[in-house]
Design an enzyme around this catalytic site. Structure first.
Site, PDB file in Angstrom:
ATOM      1  N   ASN A  52       0.828  -1.196   0.000  1.00 26.86           N
ATOM      2  CA  ASN A  52       0.000   0.000   0.000  1.00 26.86           C
ATOM      3  C   ASN A  52       0.868   1.254   0.000  1.00 26.86           C
ATOM      4  O   ASN A  52       1.952   1.289   0.579  1.00 26.86           O
ATOM      5  CB  ASN A  52      -0.999   0.001   1.161  1.00 26.86           C
ATOM      6  CG  ASN A  52      -0.388  -0.142   2.532  1.00 26.86           C
ATOM      7  OD1 ASN A  52       0.535  -0.923   2.744  1.00 26.86           O
ATOM      8  ND2 ASN A  52      -0.914   0.599   3.494  1.00 26.86           N
ATOM      9  N   VAL A  53       0.375   2.281  -0.685  1.00 23.09           N
ATOM     10  CA  VAL A  53       1.065   3.561  -0.804  1.00 23.09           C
ATOM     11  C   VAL A  53       0.055   4.651  -0.465  1.00 23.09           C
ATOM     12  O   VAL A  53      -0.876   4.898  -1.227  1.00 23.09           O
ATOM     13  CB  VAL A  53       1.625   3.772  -2.227  1.00 23.09           C
ATOM     14  CG1 VAL A  53       2.338   5.122  -2.327  1.00 23.09           C
ATOM     15  CG2 VAL A  53       2.551   2.631  -2.622  1.00 23.09           C
ATOM     16  N   ALA A  57      -3.440  13.342   0.964  1.00 20.44           N
ATOM     17  CA  ALA A  57      -4.843  13.454   0.555  1.00 20.44           C
ATOM     18  C   ALA A  57      -5.372  12.016   0.527  1.00 20.44           C
ATOM     19  O   ALA A  57      -5.183  11.304  -0.447  1.00 20.44           O
ATOM     20  CB  ALA A  57      -4.960  14.116  -0.808  1.00 20.44           C
ATOM     21  N   CYS A  63      -4.106   0.838  -2.602  1.00 17.30           N
ATOM     22  CA  CYS A  63      -4.002  -0.399  -1.833  1.00 17.30           C
ATOM     23  C   CYS A  63      -2.979  -1.352  -2.465  1.00 17.30           C
ATOM     24  O   CYS A  63      -2.727  -1.306  -3.671  1.00 17.30           O
ATOM     25  CB  CYS A  63      -5.355  -1.097  -1.768  1.00 17.30           C
ATOM     26  SG  CYS A  63      -6.638  -0.126  -0.950  1.00 17.30           S
ATOM     27  N   GLU A  65      -3.166  -4.483  -3.156  1.00 12.93           N
ATOM     28  CA  GLU A  65      -3.715  -5.360  -4.184  1.00 12.93           C
ATOM     29  C   GLU A  65      -3.735  -4.667  -5.541  1.00 12.93           C
ATOM     30  O   GLU A  65      -3.379  -5.253  -6.564  1.00 12.93           O
ATOM     31  CB  GLU A  65      -5.140  -5.803  -3.823  1.00 12.93           C
ATOM     32  CG  GLU A  65      -5.235  -6.550  -2.516  1.00 12.93           C
ATOM     33  CD  GLU A  65      -5.506  -5.657  -1.300  1.00 12.93           C
ATOM     34  OE1 GLU A  65      -6.163  -6.131  -0.363  1.00 12.93           O
ATOM     35  OE2 GLU A  65      -5.055  -4.486  -1.280  1.00 12.93           O
ATOM     36  N   CYS A  99     -10.933  -2.731  -4.040  1.00 12.15           N
ATOM     37  CA  CYS A  99      -9.988  -3.748  -4.509  1.00 12.15           C
ATOM     38  C   CYS A  99     -10.703  -5.004  -4.978  1.00 12.15           C
ATOM     39  O   CYS A  99     -10.273  -5.641  -5.935  1.00 12.15           O
ATOM     40  CB  CYS A  99      -8.980  -4.087  -3.414  1.00 12.15           C
ATOM     41  SG  CYS A  99      -7.726  -2.813  -3.216  1.00 12.15           S
TER      42      CYS A  99
END
Length: 142
Positions: A52-53, A57, A63, A65, A99
């Site tokens: 995840n990144v 904001a 995610c 996935e 996702c």
């Protein structure tokens, strides 16, 4: 949860889980501190990881996935055997709703998703169980 006839070998599952758990280390999650790693096994036998990144904001974050599937698709993969998702919590977390639909774009109802908790235990569910009555490209004539 119905039993799943695994489309992958024990060795593939071991690699899939190890890579998903390790992918958590690459997570960029300074806001939530909720690390997620993912690994996809392609039908050609390749393993593609994602983490995840997050973003200041919040809705702009991605995610694990979707990072993994996006990376795989850009690399030319369109056919997949299994997905593993790993978090640090217990019980294991399942993919979010967004996702689930994203994964469904490239899979079908029998596609297995292995969900690992922070202790390495997992549960497995199919996409049909995670996203019942879903639709995908085939329903749109693609």
């Amino acid at each position: 949860m119905a039993p799943i006839d695994s489309p992958i070998t024990a060795q593939e599952l071991e690699i899939l889980s190890t890579k998903a758990i390790a992918a958590k280390e690459a997570a960029y999650c300074p806001y939530s501190k909720f690390r997620v790693g993912a690994c996809i096994l392609t039908t050609s036998g390749e393993f593609v990881v994602g983490a995840n990144v997050e973003n200041a904001a919040y809705p702009v974050g991605t995610c694990a996935e979707r990072v993994a599937f996006g990376t795989a698709v850009v690399a030319g993969h369109k056919s997949f055997k299994a997905l593993a998702v790993a978090t640090d919590i217990k019980p294991a977390a399942s993919p979010c709703g967004m996702c689930r639909q994203y994964i469904r774009e490239f899979t079908n109802g029998s596609f297995p998703v292995y969900m690992y908790d922070g202790e390495g235990s997992y549960k497995v569910m199919t996409m049909g169980e995670l996203l019942p009555d879903s639709f995908g490209p085939g329903d749109l004539g693609i």
